[in-house]
Design a protein around this motif. Structure first.
Motif, PDB file in Angstrom:
ATOM      1  N   LEU A 415      37.397 -98.006 107.309  1.00  0.00           N
ATOM      2  CA  LEU A 415      37.411 -96.633 108.802  1.00  0.00           C
ATOM      3  C   LEU A 415      38.212 -96.666 108.915  1.00  0.00           C
ATOM      4  CD1 LEU A 415      35.102 -98.562 111.054  1.00  0.00           C
ATOM      5  CD2 LEU A 415      33.831 -96.847 110.234  1.00  0.00           C
ATOM      6  N   GLN A 416      39.190 -97.092 108.060  1.00  0.00           N
ATOM      7  CA  GLN A 416      40.684 -96.675 108.009  1.00  0.00           C
ATOM      8  C   GLN A 416      41.172 -96.497 107.032  1.00  0.00           C
ATOM      9  OE1 GLN A 416      45.680 -98.552 108.482  1.00  0.00           O
ATOM     10  NE2 GLN A 416      44.643 -99.126 106.954  1.00  0.00           N
ATOM     11  N   ARG A 417      40.940 -95.868 106.039  1.00  0.00           N
ATOM     12  CA  ARG A 417      40.980 -95.023 105.114  1.00  0.00           C
ATOM     13  C   ARG A 417      39.736 -93.659 105.075  1.00  0.00           C
ATOM     14  NH1 ARG A 417      38.618 -98.637  99.551  1.00  0.00           N
ATOM     15  NH2 ARG A 417      39.541 -96.473  98.763  1.00  0.00           N
ATOM     16  N   SER A 418      38.694 -93.486 106.242  1.00  0.00           N
ATOM     17  CA  SER A 418      38.230 -92.718 106.442  1.00  0.00           C
ATOM     18  C   SER A 418      38.814 -91.815 107.960  1.00  0.00           C
ATOM     19  CB  SER A 418      36.710 -93.307 106.954  1.00  0.00           C
ATOM     20  OG  SER A 418      37.026 -93.730 108.356  1.00  0.00           O
ATOM     21  N   GLY A 419      40.068 -92.276 107.778  1.00  0.00           N
ATOM     22  CA  GLY A 419      40.679 -91.433 109.285  1.00  0.00           C
ATOM     23  C   GLY A 419      40.153 -91.891 110.646  1.00  0.00           C
ATOM     24  N   ALA A 420      39.393 -92.923 110.436  1.00  0.00           N
ATOM     25  CA  ALA A 420      38.972 -93.183 111.991  1.00  0.00           C
ATOM     26  C   ALA A 420      40.018 -94.330 112.911  1.00  0.00           C
ATOM     27  CB  ALA A 420      37.441 -93.809 112.076  1.00  0.00           C
ATOM     28  N   VAL A 421      40.010 -94.949 112.336  1.00  0.00           N
ATOM     29  CA  VAL A 421      40.983 -96.677 112.896  1.00  0.00           C
ATOM     30  C   VAL A 421      42.168 -96.628 112.385  1.00  0.00           C
ATOM     31  CG1 VAL A 421      38.763 -97.592 113.404  1.00  0.00           C
ATOM     32  CG2 VAL A 421      40.102 -98.238 111.168  1.00  0.00           C
ATOM     33  N   CYS A 422      43.665 -97.088 113.179  1.00  0.00           N
ATOM     34  CA  CYS A 422      44.331 -97.638 112.445  1.00  0.00           C
ATOM     35  C   CYS A 422      44.764 -98.761 112.487  1.00  0.00           C
ATOM     36  CB  CYS A 422      45.912 -96.591 113.417  1.00  0.00           C
ATOM     37  SG  CYS A 422      46.886 -97.131 112.747  1.00  0.00           S
ATOM     38  N   LEU A 423      44.846 -99.603 111.737  1.00  0.00           N
ATOM     39  CA  LEU A 423      45.083-100.827 111.880  1.00  0.00           C
ATOM     40  C   LEU A 423      46.231-101.148 111.917  1.00  0.00           C
ATOM     41  CD1 LEU A 423      43.122-101.916 108.600  1.00  0.00           C
ATOM     42  CD2 LEU A 423      42.199-101.221 111.405  1.00  0.00           C
ATOM     43  N   GLU A 424      46.653-102.661 112.977  1.00  0.00           N
ATOM     44  CA  GLU A 424      48.223-103.508 112.820  1.00  0.00           C
ATOM     45  C   GLU A 424      47.956-104.654 113.305  1.00  0.00           C
ATOM     46  OE1 GLU A 424      49.206-101.665 116.929  1.00  0.00           O
ATOM     47  OE2 GLU A 424      49.124 -99.826 116.664  1.00  0.00           O
ATOM     48  N   ALA A 425      48.939-105.368 112.671  1.00  0.00           N
ATOM     49  CA  ALA A 425      48.763-107.018 112.526  1.00  0.00           C
ATOM     50  C   ALA A 425      47.981-107.700 113.701  1.00  0.00           C
ATOM     51  CB  ALA A 425      49.974-107.266 112.569  1.00  0.00           C
ATOM     52  N   ARG A 426      47.813-107.009 115.409  1.00  0.00           N
ATOM     53  CA  ARG A 426      47.062-107.592 115.530  1.00  0.00           C
ATOM     54  C   ARG A 426      46.031-106.547 116.437  1.00  0.00           C
ATOM     55  NH1 ARG A 426      51.006-109.861 120.126  1.00  0.00           N
ATOM     56  NH2 ARG A 426      52.344-107.943 119.381  1.00  0.00           N
ATOM     57  N   ARG A 427      46.056-105.289 116.498  1.00  0.00           N
ATOM     58  CA  ARG A 427      45.673-104.471 116.966  1.00  0.00           C
ATOM     59  C   ARG A 427      44.934-103.343 116.217  1.00  0.00           C
ATOM     60  NH1 ARG A 427      45.572-105.277 122.346  1.00  0.00           N
ATOM     61  NH2 ARG A 427      44.388-103.023 122.639  1.00  0.00           N
ATOM     62  N   VAL A 428      43.770-102.888 116.835  1.00  0.00           N
ATOM     63  CA  VAL A 428      43.000-101.477 116.166  1.00  0.00           C
ATOM     64  C   VAL A 428      42.872-100.786 116.722  1.00  0.00           C
ATOM     65  CG1 VAL A 428      41.242-100.925 114.514  1.00  0.00           C
ATOM     66  CG2 VAL A 428      41.478-103.682 114.754  1.00  0.00           C
ATOM     67  N   THR A 429      43.101 -99.361 116.590  1.00  0.00           N
ATOM     68  CA  THR A 429      43.418 -98.570 118.051  1.00  0.00           C
ATOM     69  C   THR A 429      42.764 -97.196 116.907  1.00  0.00           C
ATOM     70  OG1 THR A 429      44.919 -97.516 117.185  1.00  0.00           O
ATOM     71  CG2 THR A 429      45.586 -99.187 118.475  1.00  0.00           C
ATOM     72  N   PRO A 430      42.251 -96.202 117.788  1.00  0.00           N
ATOM     73  CA  PRO A 430      41.094 -95.322 117.260  1.00  0.00           C
ATOM     74  C   PRO A 430      42.488 -94.266 117.240  1.00  0.00           C
ATOM     75  CG  PRO A 430      40.785 -95.552 119.996  1.00  0.00           C
ATOM     76  CD  PRO A 430      41.830 -96.784 119.469  1.00  0.00           C
ATOM     77  N   VAL A 431      41.676 -93.713 115.615  1.00  0.00           N
ATOM     78  CA  VAL A 431      43.298 -92.184 115.342  1.00  0.00           C
ATOM     79  C   VAL A 431      42.787 -91.195 116.726  1.00  0.00           C
ATOM     80  CG1 VAL A 431      43.015 -90.886 113.367  1.00  0.00           C
ATOM     81  CG2 VAL A 431      43.145 -93.070 113.240  1.00  0.00           C
ATOM     82  N   ALA A 432      43.502 -90.824 117.271  1.00  0.00           N
ATOM     83  CA  ALA A 432      43.600 -89.079 118.364  1.00  0.00           C
ATOM     84  C   ALA A 432      43.406 -87.954 117.246  1.00  0.00           C
ATOM     85  CB  ALA A 432      44.737 -89.204 118.998  1.00  0.00           C
ATOM     86  N   GLY A 433      42.113 -87.461 117.363  1.00  0.00           N
ATOM     87  CA  GLY A 433      41.887 -86.254 116.327  1.00  0.00           C
ATOM     88  C   GLY A 433      40.931 -86.716 115.576  1.00  0.00           C
TER      89      GLY A 433
END
Length: 562
Positions: A415-433
């Motif tokens: 999903l990160q490679r599809s541009g939908a989410v951003c992976l951090e060490a502890r959290r997962v956030t949606p990518v704006a836009g």
């Protein structure tokens, strides 16, 4: 496409003489290395100058020294991420035996809370230079916080091929390391591995977030290992036992399944050898005991799945046999590379039945279903209010979607490679836009399908190696981007007289030519024979093309050279 790697002894190239001299003196004074091996000083200098560096060198060629010297030149402590606890402890003990006073230690899941606290306090105080841990530790918020406060100056990723889904030992826990590096202050990154084909190297760079890294690739050729293949029509167990009995001990036999390890170990024991099985289904104590007996010379042979061998540096292994064909040349090279590390002659023998390829295709695994991918993407989007903010803790996300942490990590990577989410060490956030959950799931599924197709091309290259009548060593080295030039003279095909001289003279599409295919896109020629080309395409993997067809139908366009 694979980037140009260092092979000519040059590192950064600009005023690096002072740093290079300091590294050379430190290697001599602190590690007792009067003479460095090819590539070592280039890598040391690059890291000491603060440049990310990917180092591909065979085990036993001094990769540990590559990070130890710049660690002592750079201010601040060094973090070494290593996949095996036993290997970490061995490296800690080896560092403690060195002739410098910097302390080395490790933390893992079994480390008591009091000792863990003392370890990080010593790290912050500058009393510890080297800290070893497994990638799983960097998923812990307390560990990330402590490392950030300690001011890590160099982060070493050992067995870096584990970062890559292309790699032969892919571990999803390694996917967090790029985000972890940012979370602890983005130190200089050193990625070390003993084997990585061009696509694996590129994925390591991408997933670790390495910045303009110097790539140093050295020494894939192991001329003391004789390469042979025996094609079998039925179960090769009898032939394998007979072949093992002809070899000096010790040795390793690799099999594809756990059941097969027990079966063959029993057969070898009945033949009078000290043989034991090893696989991931055994209890930790059983695996450790078998490992210890092998290293101590108390076993003649270990029959194992691919779970055995990472981090083993036993110099006198005289043979590595495979009772079934591995899934890729990456895996095969890594495993046969455990033989003959003392430089003396060793044997690598593959027993090949074409039907065994079906088992490797099965191991490639099923594609993730779009519904689960969409469920995960929606859970992340809902947690962020659809605005790319907030996000959700990984642990909470696991509970919401009902998936294991390991499985979730793999899906989040897609999903990160599809541009939908951003992976951090502890959290997962949606990518704006970014794409919505349904579109993100579709993109992620397409990425997974592409990866599976690439895996199939890797299986095909393994089959071609097993069936080729040409020089096996040339074929193997070409896969890793090295051109041997002449037949080696001592693999089974060379001895049988079937190996051909390489194509001579001028012609289109030489080795390392950059090319473009109308369907498969950009690629690089990795092997050129008299009648065919082998091309590594960015999006389509390894493909073999008839040269006459390529020329007559103009299906390739040459765009440059590496």
């Amino acid at each position: 496409m694979p980037t140009r790697t260092s092979g000519d002894g040059s590192a950064s190239g600009d005023g690096s003489g002072g740093v290079r001299d300091r590294c050379e003196r430190a290697a001599r004074r602190l590690l007792g290395l009067d003479e460095l091996r090819p590539g070592q000083l280039d890598a040391m200098t690059s890291l000491a100058e603060g440049r990310d560096t990917l180092v591909v060198m065979p085990t036993g060629s001094g990769k540990s020294a590559v990070y130890q010297v710049p660690a002592l030149v750079l201010p601040g402590p060094t973090l070494i991420v290593s996949p095996l606890i036993a290997l970490q402890r061995d490296q800690v003990e080896a560092l403690r035996r060195q002739r410098h006073d910097e302390k080395a230690t490790s933390v893992d899941a079994s480390t008591p809370a009091g000792r863990r606290a003392a370890t990080f306090e010593a790290l912050r105080a500058g009393e510890t230079e080297f800290l070893f841990c497994a990638p799983e530790q960097l998923a812990r918020p307390d560990v990330v916080r402590e490392l950030a406060e300690a001011g890590i100056s160099l982060m070493v990723v050992d067995e870096a091929h584990c970062v890559s889904a292309w790699g032969h030992d892919f571990r999803p826990d390694y996917l967090r390391l790029g985000a972890a590096a940012e979370a602890i202050g983005r130190p200089v990154i050193a990625a070390l591995t003993a084997t990585a084909a061009p696509p694996v190297r590129e994925e390591i760079v991408e997933r670790l977030g390495m910045r303009d890294p110097l790539q140093i690739v050295r020494g894939f050729d192991r001329p003391n290992i004789t390469l042979s293949v025996r094609r079998e029509l039925s179960d090769p167990a009898d032939a394998l036992v007979a072949a093992v009995l002809e070899q000096p001990s010790p040795g390793i036999v690799y099999t594809a399944t756990r059941r097969r390890t027990t079966e063959l170990a029993g057969r070898l024991a009945e033949a009078g050898l000290r043989a034991e099985a090893y696989h991931a289904g055994l209890r930790r104590a059983e695996r450790d005991a078998a490992h210890g007996r092998f290293m101590a010379g108390e076993l003649d042979v270990v029959v194992a799945t691919s779970a055995f061998g990472m981090g083993i540096d036993k110099p006198d292994v005289r043979y590595v046999f495979h009772s079934e064909i591995p899934g890729s040349l990456d895996a095969y090279y890594q495993e046969i590379g455990r033989a003959g590390r003392d430089g003396d002659p060793a044997e690598a023998l593959l027993f090949y039945r074409p039907e065994d390829l079906a088992l490797q295709r099965f191991f490639t695994g099923a594609l993730p279903d779009a519904e689960t991918l969409e469920q995960v993407a929606r859970a992340v989007a809902d947690a962020g209010g659809g605005k790319g903010k907030g996000g959700v803790e990984r642990k909470v996300l696991c509970e919401r979607v009902g998936l294991s942490a390991r499985r979730l990590t793999t899906l989040l990577d897609l999903l990160q490679r599809s541009g939908a989410v951003c992976l951090e060490a502890r959290r997962v956030t949606p990518v704006a836009g970014g794409p919505g959950p349904a579109e993100a799931a579709a993109r992620a599924r397409e990425l997974a399908e592409r990866h599976r197709e690439i895996e199939r091309t890797r299986h095909e290259m393994m089959r071609r190696y097993a069936e080729t009548l040409d020089c096996r060593r040339r074929f193997l080295l070409a896969y890793f981007g090295e051109d041997l030039g002449e037949p080696c003279g001592h693999c089974d095909t060379c001895r049988a007289g079937t190996a051909r001289e390489p194509a001579r003279g001028e012609g289109p599409f030489p080795v390392h030519a950059q090319v473009e295919h109308a369907t498969w896109g950009p690629g690089e020629v990795i092997r050129r024979d008299e009648d065919r080309l082998t091309v590594l395409f960015e999006e389509a993997g390894y493909r073999e093309l008839l040269l006459e067809t390529v020329v007559d139908q103009r299906i390739l366009r040459e765009t440059g050279s590496r």
